[in-house]
Design a protein around this motif. Structure first.
Motif, PDB file in Angstrom:
ATOM      1  N   GLY A 232       0.794  -1.223   0.000  1.00  0.00           N
ATOM      2  CA  GLY A 232       0.000   0.000   0.000  1.00  0.00           C
ATOM      3  C   GLY A 232       0.824   1.270   0.000  1.00  0.00           C
ATOM      4  O   GLY A 232       2.001   1.285  -0.360  1.00  0.00           O
ATOM      5  N   GLY A 233       0.165   2.349   0.428  1.00  0.00           N
ATOM      6  CA  GLY A 233       0.808   3.656   0.457  1.00  0.00           C
ATOM      7  C   GLY A 233       1.373   4.026  -0.900  1.00  0.00           C
ATOM      8  O   GLY A 233       0.770   3.768  -1.935  1.00  0.00           O
ATOM      9  N   PRO A 258       3.700   0.855   4.949  1.00  0.00           N
ATOM     10  CA  PRO A 258       3.407   1.995   4.063  1.00  0.00           C
ATOM     11  C   PRO A 258       1.924   2.369   4.066  1.00  0.00           C
ATOM     12  O   PRO A 258       1.577   3.557   4.064  1.00  0.00           O
ATOM     13  N   GLU A 259       1.051   1.369   4.092  1.00  0.00           N
ATOM     14  CA  GLU A 259      -0.381   1.668   4.119  1.00  0.00           C
ATOM     15  C   GLU A 259      -0.788   2.193   5.500  1.00  0.00           C
ATOM     16  O   GLU A 259      -1.569   3.141   5.613  1.00  0.00           O
ATOM     17  N   LEU A 260      -0.269   1.575   6.554  1.00  0.00           N
ATOM     18  CA  LEU A 260      -0.597   2.012   7.910  1.00  0.00           C
ATOM     19  C   LEU A 260      -0.194   3.472   8.122  1.00  0.00           C
ATOM     20  O   LEU A 260      -0.908   4.233   8.779  1.00  0.00           O
ATOM     21  N   ALA A 261       0.952   3.847   7.525  1.00  0.00           N
ATOM     22  CA  ALA A 261       1.456   5.209   7.729  1.00  0.00           C
ATOM     23  C   ALA A 261       0.478   6.254   7.210  1.00  0.00           C
ATOM     24  O   ALA A 261       0.476   7.392   7.672  1.00  0.00           O
ATOM     25  N   GLN A 262      -0.342   5.884   6.250  1.00  0.00           N
ATOM     26  CA  GLN A 262      -1.271   6.893   5.710  1.00  0.00           C
ATOM     27  C   GLN A 262      -2.722   6.624   6.097  1.00  0.00           C
ATOM     28  O   GLN A 262      -3.632   7.247   5.573  1.00  0.00           O
ATOM     29  N   MET A 315      -3.233  -6.159   1.278  1.00  0.00           N
ATOM     30  CA  MET A 315      -2.388  -7.349   1.421  1.00  0.00           C
ATOM     31  C   MET A 315      -3.018  -8.526   0.693  1.00  0.00           C
ATOM     32  O   MET A 315      -2.325  -9.312   0.037  1.00  0.00           O
ATOM     33  N   LYS A 316      -4.329  -8.636   0.804  1.00  0.00           N
ATOM     34  CA  LYS A 316      -5.031  -9.739   0.138  1.00  0.00           C
ATOM     35  C   LYS A 316      -4.875  -9.643  -1.388  1.00  0.00           C
ATOM     36  O   LYS A 316      -4.611 -10.644  -2.062  1.00  0.00           O
TER      37      LYS A 316
END
Ligand SMILES: [Zn+2]
Length: 617
Positions: A232-233, A258-262, A315-316
C-alpha cells in the motif's frame, strides 16, 4: 539486447566483478556463443550436473562471468530454451538469461519435484529457519551453502529487502527514477537499491551458486525470502513490478507499514468498522481470537481493526497477485508454492498478544496462510537484549498465541543478540522461529578484509574505514539534529570502548584528531553504522550526494568488493559460516555436537577451494 545489459557492457561492468546487476547471467551472448561454436569451451562446472527429461545439463562460464547452459542427450534440441545453438559435439547451448531460468525451473521440477536447485517452500522451511541477508551475493552464498551442507539444515539462504536494498526494476534505475529511502541517522535520503544488485539478478545468482558448488546434490531444500515487501501507500503504483521481480522468491514477507502510515483512524472507530468491514468477517475474527483464549476489549478492537483493515484489503490483493504470477509461470505445485510472513514489528510500541491474535485471525479468515509472524519485542539492531528473563516473558506471551495459529515467530532486527537471547528464543518456541540477519554480514566483510594480508584487500579496508570516519565527522557537526546526535553517539562509543576521552566535540579539528588517533578497527561503532553505504558510493566518496549511485561510477566502486583476494574471500566465508553455526546452535536448530564438528572443519581450511570442495560432499 536489454537496456541494462547494454549499459553494463558499454561501461565494461562485467558479471565476474559486478554480479547480479542484470537479471541475466549472460550479458554478451553473441560473444559467448561464438566461443562455444568455435569449440573454445568456457569453464565448465562439473558439479553442476543435473537431469531433466531432455537430457543432462551442465553450467559453463567464460572469463567475463557470462554463463551458458549445455544440454546433452537425445532431447538436446535448440528450442528447449530460447536462443539455443547446436554444437558440433551434438550438445546444445543456451544463454543463462532470466527468461531461460524461468523455463528451466519448470523442466527441472517437472522431472524431479524434490530437486533443490531452486528455492522452495517446504514445510520445514516454513517452521524453523534462519534468514540470511546476502549483501555480497556471489561472495556470500557459497559460505551459506557450506553451512547448510555441514549442518544438514536448510535455511532462508537468500534474503534482502525489496525495493529498499535491491533494485526492483533496472529500467527505472537506468532512467534515474528510483525512489529514495530516508536514513535519518545520516541526515539524508539514499536511492533505493543501495546495494546495487537487482532482485532478478540476485534470484538468478543464488541458484547458479548452488550449481557451481554442487550444493544441490545434497538434497537440502532452501528458501529465498523477498523481505519486507511494502504493501500500500506510495507503493501501490508499482506493485505489479514488485510482484514480477520477486517471482522466484519462495518466501514473501508482507510489510503493512506503508499503508498504515497513511491510514487515519476515524474518531468513531466502531462505527467505521460497522460501515466498512464485513460483519461476518469481524464475527469470525472475534470468535477465533476468543478460541485462542484472549479477551477482546471492544474499544481497542475497533480501533485496531479500523487501523489495519485498509492494509489487509491491499495485502489480500497482493497475496493473490503473488499466487497468480507463480501460477502463470510455473507448471508444478512445488514451483508455485510460497511461504508468507506477516511483519507487524513496524506497528507502534511493543506488540500485545491481542494484536498478534487479531492480525493472525484476519489473515486466516481472508485465506492467507501465515508461516511466520514478526511482533515487536523492542529489539535494537545489533544490540543484545539486556534482560533475558523479561525477554522470555515477552516471547512466552507471543508464542502462546502464535502456536494456536500454526505460525512460527519471526525475530526481526535479529543480528547481534547474545547467545543467551537466542537460547531463550529457541527454548520458548521449540525452535519454531526465524532469526533475520543481514547487516551482520557487511561487518563480517570488514573483519575479513581487516584481517587479510593481501595488499589490495588492505587498501580497500583502509578506504572503507576512512569513508566511515569522514561520515562520522561530517555528521558530528551537521545542522540536522538527528544526524548530529547519532554521529556523536557512534563516535563517543568508539572512543569510550578504546579507553579514550569523549569530550571531543569542541570543534571539528578536535574531533578529527581524536578519531585519527584511534587504530582502525571494524569494531568501532561508526564503522559499523555507516559501512553498508560504501559499496555503491561513487568514487568511494564520503559525500551524501555520492551514496547509492546507480551510474557507472557507483558500480565501479562496487567492483572493488568483488575483486577481493582468495584470502579475503576465505576469511569472509569462514566468518559467515561461524556466525550461522552460532545461531543454529543457540536457537536449537542444530545440535551442539553437529555445530562443534562444523567448527572443527572450518578451522582446518587454509584455502577457499578446500572449503568450497566440501559443500557437495
Ligand atoms: Zn519487520
Amino acid at each position: 539486447m536489454s537496456s541494462i545489459n547494454a549499459f553494463l557492457l558499454q561501461h565494461n561492468l562485467r558479471i565476474a566483478t559486478n554480479p547480479c546487476v542484470s537479471p541475466d547471467f549472460c550479458l554478451d551472448w553473441p560473444a559467448l556463443r561464438a566461443e562455444l561454436v568455435a569449440g573454445k569451451p568456457p569453464k565448465v562446472y562439473p558439479k553442476s550436473r543435473f537431469e531433466t527429461k531432455q537430457g543432462i545439463w551442465l553450467l559453463g562460464e567464460n572469463e567475463h562471468g557470462d554463463c551458458a547452459w549445455r544440454l546433452d542427450g537425445p532431447g538436446a534440441k535448440p528450442d528447449v530454451l530460447d536462443d539455443g545453438v547446436a554444437l558440433s559435439s551434438g550438445a546444445v547451448a543456451f544463454p543463462a538469461t532470466f527468461s531461460n531460468l524461468l523455463r528451466l525451473k519448470n523442466l527441472v521440477q517437472e522431472h524431479n519435484p524434490a530437486s533443490t536447485i531452486f528455492p522452495t517452500a517446504t514445510e520445514q522451511l516454513g517452521r524453523s529457519t534462519l534468514g540470511v541477508g546476502a549483501r555480497f551475493t556471489t561472495l556470500h552464498w557459497p559460505a551459506v551453502e557450506w553451512v547448510m551442507s555441514a549442518l544438514s539444515l536448510g535455511v532462508t539462504a537468500n534474503q534482502n529487502s525489496i525495493p529498499r536494498e535491491l533494485v526492483y526494476d533496472t529500467d527505472v534505475m537506468l532512467a534515474g527514477q528510483l525512489d529514495t529511502v530516508p536514513f535519518p541517522f545520516i541526515g539524508t535520503n539514499v536511492p533505493e537499491g543501495h546495494q546495487g544488485q537487482s532482485v532478478e539478478g540476485m534470484s538468478h545468482g543464488c541458484i547458479l551458486s548452488k550449481l557451481k558448488t554442487g550444493f544441490h546434490r545434497r538434497g537440502i531444500a532452501w528458501s529465498f525470502n523477498a523481505d519486507h515487501q511494502p504493501i500500500g501507500g506510495k507503493f501501490d503504483s508499482r506493485e505489479d513490478q514488485l510482484v514480477t521481480g520477486c517471482v522466484l522468491a519462495s518466501y514473501i514477507t508482507f510489510d503493512l507499514s506503508p499503508e498504515l502510515a497513511q491510514t487515519k483512524v476515524a474518531d468513531d472507530a466502531a462505527g467505521w468498522v460497522k460501515a466498512n468491514v464485513p460483519a461476518e468477517l469481524v464475527a469470525q475474527v472475534k470468535a477465533r481470537v476468543a478460541k485462542a483464549g484472549l479477551t477482546i476489549n471492544e474499544a481497542d478492537f475497533a480501533k485496531l481493526v479500523a487501523y489495519v483493515w485498509p492494509s489487509f484489503q491491499k495485502m489480500k490483493v497482493r497475496y493473490e497477485k503473488y499466487s497468480a504470477a507463480r501460477a502463470k509461470l510455473f507448471a508444478t505445485a512445488v514451483g508455485r508454492a510460497f511461504l508468507s510472513e506477516l511483519s507487524i514489528d513496524e506497528l507502534p510500541g511493543l506488540t500485545t498478544s491481542e494484536t498478534t491474535a487479531i492480525m493472525l485471525a484476519f489473515c486466516e479468515a481472508l485465506g492467507m496462510k501465515i508461516h511466520f509472524v514478526a511482533p515487536a519485542f523492542g529489539f535494537q539492531k545489533n544490540m543484545p537484549y539486556p534482560d533475558n528473563a523479561a525477554l522470555r516473558t515477552l516471547i512466552e506471551k507471543q508464542w502462546a498465541v502464535c502456536k494456536q495459529f500454526g505460525a512460527s515467530i519471526g525475530f526481526h532486527s535479529g543480528s547481534g543478540k547474545s547467545a543467551e537471547n537466542y537460547q531463550v528464543m529457541g527454548q520458548v518456541t521449540g525452535s519454531r522461529l526465524e532469526i533475520k540477519t543481514s547487516g551482520r554480514y557487511t561487518y563480517e566483510m570488514g573483519r575479513a578484509l581487516f584481517a587479510s594480508t593481501n595488499v589490495a584487500d588492505q587498501a580497500l579496508w583502509r578506504d572503507w574505514y576512512k569513508f566511515t570516519l569522514e561520515l562520522a565527522l561530517l555528521g558530528s557537526f551537521s545542522a540536522d539534529a538527528t544526524e548530529q546526535k547519532m554521529a556523536r553517539i557512534f563516535v563517543t562509543d568508539a572512543l569510550a570502548k578504546s579507553g579514550k576521552g569523549t569530550e571531543v566535540f569542541a570543534n571539528p579539528i578536535v574531533t578529527r584528531a581524536a578519531l585519527e588517533a584511534l587504530p582502525a578497527s571494524p569494531e568501532h561503532m561508526f564503522w559499523f553504522e555507516y559501512n553498508f553505504l560504501h559499496v555503491l558510493a561513487a568514487g568511494g566518496r564520503a559525500q551524501k550526494a555520492a551514496l547509492g549511485d546507480h551510474t557507472a561510477a557507483g558500480y565501479r566502486q562496487r567492483a572493488r568488493f568483488y575483486a577481493i583476494s582468495d584470502e579475503g574471500r576465505l576469511n569472509f566465508s569462514k566468518n559467515i559460516a561461524t556466525y550461522i553455526v552460532f545461531l543454529a546452535e543457540n536457537t536449537g536448530l542444530a545440535t551442539a555436537a553437529t555445530c562443534a564438528a562444523a567448527r572443527t572443519l572450518l578451522a582446518r581450511y587454509t584455502t577457499l577451494d578446500q572449503m568450497l570442495d566440501d559443500i557437495s560432499k
